[in-house]
Design an enzyme around this catalytic site. Structure first.
Site, PDB file in Angstrom:
ATOM      1  N   ARG A 128      -0.363 -17.659  -5.835  1.00  0.00           N
ATOM      2  CA  ARG A 128      -1.326 -16.637  -5.374  1.00  0.00           C
ATOM      3  C   ARG A 128      -1.051 -16.138  -3.954  1.00  0.00           C
ATOM      4  O   ARG A 128      -1.938 -15.623  -3.287  1.00  0.00           O
ATOM      5  CB  ARG A 128      -2.764 -17.137  -5.490  1.00  0.00           C
ATOM      6  CG  ARG A 128      -3.124 -17.486  -6.923  1.00  0.00           C
ATOM      7  CD  ARG A 128      -4.609 -17.472  -7.161  1.00  0.00           C
ATOM      8  NE  ARG A 128      -4.868 -17.661  -8.572  1.00  0.00           N
ATOM      9  CZ  ARG A 128      -4.929 -18.849  -9.168  1.00  0.00           C
ATOM     10  NH1 ARG A 128      -4.782 -19.947  -8.447  1.00  0.00           N
ATOM     11  NH2 ARG A 128      -5.162 -18.934 -10.447  1.00  0.00           N
ATOM     12  N   LYS A 150       5.487  -2.789   0.944  1.00  0.00           N
ATOM     13  CA  LYS A 150       5.703  -2.459  -0.472  1.00  0.00           C
ATOM     14  C   LYS A 150       6.677  -3.471  -1.055  1.00  0.00           C
ATOM     15  O   LYS A 150       7.774  -3.670  -0.511  1.00  0.00           O
ATOM     16  CB  LYS A 150       6.265  -1.051  -0.622  1.00  0.00           C
ATOM     17  CG  LYS A 150       5.198   0.004  -0.563  1.00  0.00           C
ATOM     18  CD  LYS A 150       5.738   1.339  -1.000  1.00  0.00           C
ATOM     19  CE  LYS A 150       4.628   2.378  -0.941  1.00  0.00           C
ATOM     20  NZ  LYS A 150       5.134   3.746  -1.145  1.00  0.00           N
ATOM     21  N   GLU A 192      16.726   7.803   5.097  1.00  0.00           N
ATOM     22  CA  GLU A 192      15.319   7.473   5.374  1.00  0.00           C
ATOM     23  C   GLU A 192      14.953   7.829   6.826  1.00  0.00           C
ATOM     24  O   GLU A 192      13.806   8.170   7.126  1.00  0.00           O
ATOM     25  CB  GLU A 192      15.031   5.990   5.105  1.00  0.00           C
ATOM     26  CG  GLU A 192      15.261   5.556   3.664  1.00  0.00           C
ATOM     27  CD  GLU A 192      14.286   6.155   2.632  1.00  0.00           C
ATOM     28  OE1 GLU A 192      13.270   6.750   3.020  1.00  0.00           O
ATOM     29  OE2 GLU A 192      14.581   6.018   1.424  1.00  0.00           O
ATOM     30  N   LYS A 234       6.842   4.834  10.932  1.00  0.00           N
ATOM     31  CA  LYS A 234       6.351   4.185   9.715  1.00  0.00           C
ATOM     32  C   LYS A 234       5.090   3.378  10.011  1.00  0.00           C
ATOM     33  O   LYS A 234       4.120   3.411   9.234  1.00  0.00           O
ATOM     34  CB  LYS A 234       7.449   3.297   9.117  1.00  0.00           C
ATOM     35  CG  LYS A 234       6.962   2.612   7.859  1.00  0.00           C
ATOM     36  CD  LYS A 234       7.923   2.590   6.739  1.00  0.00           C
ATOM     37  CE  LYS A 234       7.209   2.113   5.489  1.00  0.00           C
ATOM     38  NZ  LYS A 234       8.076   1.732   4.421  1.00  0.00           N
ATOM     39  N   GLU A 244      -1.572   3.423   0.502  1.00  0.00           N
ATOM     40  CA  GLU A 244      -1.164   4.733  -0.015  1.00  0.00           C
ATOM     41  C   GLU A 244      -2.232   5.448  -0.826  1.00  0.00           C
ATOM     42  O   GLU A 244      -2.005   5.881  -1.955  1.00  0.00           O
ATOM     43  CB  GLU A 244       0.122   4.579  -0.843  1.00  0.00           C
ATOM     44  CG  GLU A 244       0.893   5.893  -0.952  1.00  0.00           C
ATOM     45  CD  GLU A 244       2.257   5.720  -1.606  1.00  0.00           C
ATOM     46  OE1 GLU A 244       3.066   4.942  -1.085  1.00  0.00           O
ATOM     47  OE2 GLU A 244       2.475   6.356  -2.640  1.00  0.00           O
ATOM     48  N   ARG A 248      -0.121   8.016   3.443  1.00  0.00           N
ATOM     49  CA  ARG A 248       1.144   7.274   3.276  1.00  0.00           C
ATOM     50  C   ARG A 248       2.066   7.962   2.274  1.00  0.00           C
ATOM     51  O   ARG A 248       3.278   7.718   2.277  1.00  0.00           O
ATOM     52  CB  ARG A 248       0.850   5.819   2.867  1.00  0.00           C
ATOM     53  CG  ARG A 248       2.122   4.992   2.807  1.00  0.00           C
ATOM     54  CD  ARG A 248       1.900   3.514   2.686  1.00  0.00           C
ATOM     55  NE  ARG A 248       3.184   2.848   2.564  1.00  0.00           N
ATOM     56  CZ  ARG A 248       3.371   1.550   2.695  1.00  0.00           C
ATOM     57  NH1 ARG A 248       2.351   0.754   2.954  1.00  0.00           N
ATOM     58  NH2 ARG A 248       4.571   1.030   2.572  1.00  0.00           N
ATOM     59  N   ASN A 252       6.900   9.271   0.911  1.00  0.00           N
ATOM     60  CA  ASN A 252       7.616   9.525  -0.345  1.00  0.00           C
ATOM     61  C   ASN A 252       8.276  10.898  -0.354  1.00  0.00           C
ATOM     62  O   ASN A 252       8.743  11.365  -1.411  1.00  0.00           O
ATOM     63  CB  ASN A 252       6.660   9.453  -1.542  1.00  0.00           C
ATOM     64  CG  ASN A 252       6.168   8.051  -1.753  1.00  0.00           C
ATOM     65  OD1 ASN A 252       6.948   7.122  -1.746  1.00  0.00           O
ATOM     66  ND2 ASN A 252       4.867   7.905  -1.934  1.00  0.00           N
ATOM     67  N   HIS A 255      11.173  11.798  -2.602  1.00  0.00           N
ATOM     68  CA  HIS A 255      11.357  10.677  -3.530  1.00  0.00           C
ATOM     69  C   HIS A 255      10.972  11.006  -4.975  1.00  0.00           C
ATOM     70  O   HIS A 255      11.366  10.265  -5.874  1.00  0.00           O
ATOM     71  CB  HIS A 255      10.560   9.457  -3.056  1.00  0.00           C
ATOM     72  CG  HIS A 255      11.241   8.726  -1.919  1.00  0.00           C
ATOM     73  ND1 HIS A 255      11.543   9.329  -0.721  1.00  0.00           N
ATOM     74  CD2 HIS A 255      11.680   7.433  -1.800  1.00  0.00           C
ATOM     75  CE1 HIS A 255      12.127   8.450   0.082  1.00  0.00           C
ATOM     76  NE2 HIS A 255      12.234   7.299  -0.555  1.00  0.00           N
ATOM     77  N   HIS A 259      13.817   9.771  -6.935  1.00  0.00           N
ATOM     78  CA  HIS A 259      13.746   8.599  -7.816  1.00  0.00           C
ATOM     79  C   HIS A 259      14.225   8.940  -9.216  1.00  0.00           C
ATOM     80  O   HIS A 259      14.903   8.135  -9.876  1.00  0.00           O
ATOM     81  CB  HIS A 259      12.297   8.082  -7.912  1.00  0.00           C
ATOM     82  CG  HIS A 259      11.956   7.086  -6.848  1.00  0.00           C
ATOM     83  ND1 HIS A 259      10.657   6.758  -6.530  1.00  0.00           N
ATOM     84  CD2 HIS A 259      12.727   6.316  -6.060  1.00  0.00           C
ATOM     85  CE1 HIS A 259      10.664   5.847  -5.569  1.00  0.00           C
ATOM     86  NE2 HIS A 259      11.904   5.565  -5.263  1.00  0.00           N
ATOM     87  N   HIS A 271      20.130   4.987  -3.557  1.00  0.00           N
ATOM     88  CA  HIS A 271      18.788   5.504  -3.298  1.00  0.00           C
ATOM     89  C   HIS A 271      18.828   6.678  -2.310  1.00  0.00           C
ATOM     90  O   HIS A 271      18.273   7.751  -2.572  1.00  0.00           O
ATOM     91  CB  HIS A 271      17.920   4.356  -2.760  1.00  0.00           C
ATOM     92  CG  HIS A 271      16.534   4.764  -2.420  1.00  0.00           C
ATOM     93  ND1 HIS A 271      15.594   5.091  -3.387  1.00  0.00           N
ATOM     94  CD2 HIS A 271      15.908   4.915  -1.229  1.00  0.00           C
ATOM     95  CE1 HIS A 271      14.459   5.416  -2.793  1.00  0.00           C
ATOM     96  NE2 HIS A 271      14.619   5.325  -1.488  1.00  0.00           N
TER      97      HIS A 271
END
Ligand code: GLY
Length: 373
Positions: A128, A150, A192, A234, A244, A248, A252, A255, A259, A271
């Site tokens: 957990r 993330k 990035e 960031k 997000e 946020r 992306n 992306h 993606h 990427h």
């Protein structure tokens, strides 16, 4: 005994949801050999478990971090996106159980974006949740994925289909670790940084334009400068919107189509290479929506070209396959994504408080047609 770490910059990320309410990003040159002592001093009661990959071991980073200290580890092999699946997470949890580790564990993620995402996800679910420290060794991980929490792995259909937000306890960025990174990965990860400049800081974009030769020569001062810039941009976004819900989403930028191109290529495109195409796509969309003059695209394409990035979709990728993936984008509502767009270089577009925007299927279709090589 005092621990001496050659830290050039420190930056706190304030996230009230995290146990400590904040975590520290340490940025420096050649700090890797002193990080272990710092971790032992900071977390004396926690048992350490390393997650890394075969490339990182071959580059000598694990040895630089640990010296001769014996620490249980899982070494991801083969490295790369192909190993970013739930089976690797199961293997990590099995290894931790075999080492009799419990909730008093600190996972140390040493490597690129894939290592950080997998290790962070394992940390989030092991008993957990246990602490994770991120030590990124690639341009993409130092600029982006090591900060912000993330974590996740891919399903057979989508990138990051299994994932949670799990903020690290600390991040250590040694820009000297980039010296051994292969040129293609090095360049792709810099996309990035371009993304951060485009969404948030026009002066940073100017800096990238004028200092690209030094950055490509892996000049230490230039690398520290961009590491600090990336983390500041960031951190500010993540502090405001850690999970997000809205702003946020600007992280992306590029992306959504990026993606799709990355996945549809079977990860033949890196990427950053796919995101470069996605950034150009976002600019085509902005032009269609009368939000951008052609000169803006020319400047962006020049900078991406200086990184040797592709700007067009490879012919072999089917448009229908791309649209199928786009429909599963995490920003999708009713199977249609919303897009992050630019108002100007250095400023993401916000309308009525929203940072992701509706774009008609027709505009996306025309954009994809224009994007084929
Ligand atoms: N890489 C995008 C984000 O962290 O939100």
């Amino acid at each position: 005994m005092p621990v001496i770490v050659t830290i050039m910059h420190e930056l706190d990320v304030e996230i009230p949801e995290t146990p400590a309410g904040r975590y520290r990003i340490h940025i420096g040159r050649s700090i890797l050999d002193t990080v272990w002592a710092a971790l032992e001093a900071e977390y004396p009661k926690l048992k350490k478990f390393i997650v890394t990959d075969a490339d990182v071991v071959a580059a000598g980073h694990l040895r630089r971090l640990l010296g001769d200290v014996p620490v249980p580890a899982h070494i991801i092999d083969p490295p790369g996106e192909g190993s970013k699946h739930i089976g690797t997470v199961i293997a990590i949890v099995d290894a931790m159980e075999k080492a009799f580790l419990g909730r008093d564990t600190l996972i140390v993620a040493l490597g690129g974006g894939t290592v950080g995402d997998i290790a962070g996800f394992a940390a989030a679910i092991f008993k957990r949740g246990v602490n994770v420290v991120q030590i990124p060794t690639t341009t993409v991980a130092q600029a982006d994925s090591s900060v912000g929490g993330k974590t996740g792995v891919d399903s057979a259909i989508s990138k990051n289909a299994y994932g949670v937000f799990w903020q690290p306890a600390a991040v250590y960025i040694d820009v000297a670790a980039l010296a051994t990174l292969d040129d293609r990965q090095y360049r792709a990860g810099l996309v990035e940084s371009v993304k951060h400049a485009l969404i948030a800081d026009a002066k940073y974009f100017d800096y990238l334009e004028t200092h690209m030769p030094a950055i490509l020569a892996r000049d230490g001062a230039a690398l520290e400068h961009i590491a600090l810039k990336n983390c500041r941009i960031k951190a500010a976004v993540v502090e405001e919107d850690p999970t997000e819900k809205n702003r946020r989403r600007i992280l992306n930028f590029g992306h959504t189509i990026g993606h799709a191109v990355e996945s549809a290529s079977g990860f033949q495109l890196l990427h950053g290479e796919a995101v470069a195409i996605g950034i150009v796509a976002a600019e085509y969309i902005a032009q269609k929506m009368d939000m951008a003059a052609p000169q803006r695209l020319a400047r962006i394409e020049n900078l991406l070209s200086s990184l040797s990035m592709p700007l067009k979709i490879p012919r072999g990728l089917q448009k229908a396959a791309l649209i199928d993936i786009i429909k599963r984008d995490k920003k999708a509502v009713n199977q249609w994504p919303r897009f992050v767009l630019l108002e100007a270089i250095g400023r993401a577009y916000c309308r009525d408080g929203q940072w992701a925007h509706d774009v008609s299927p027709q505009i996306v279709d025309e954009t994809l047609d224009r994007l084929y090589a």
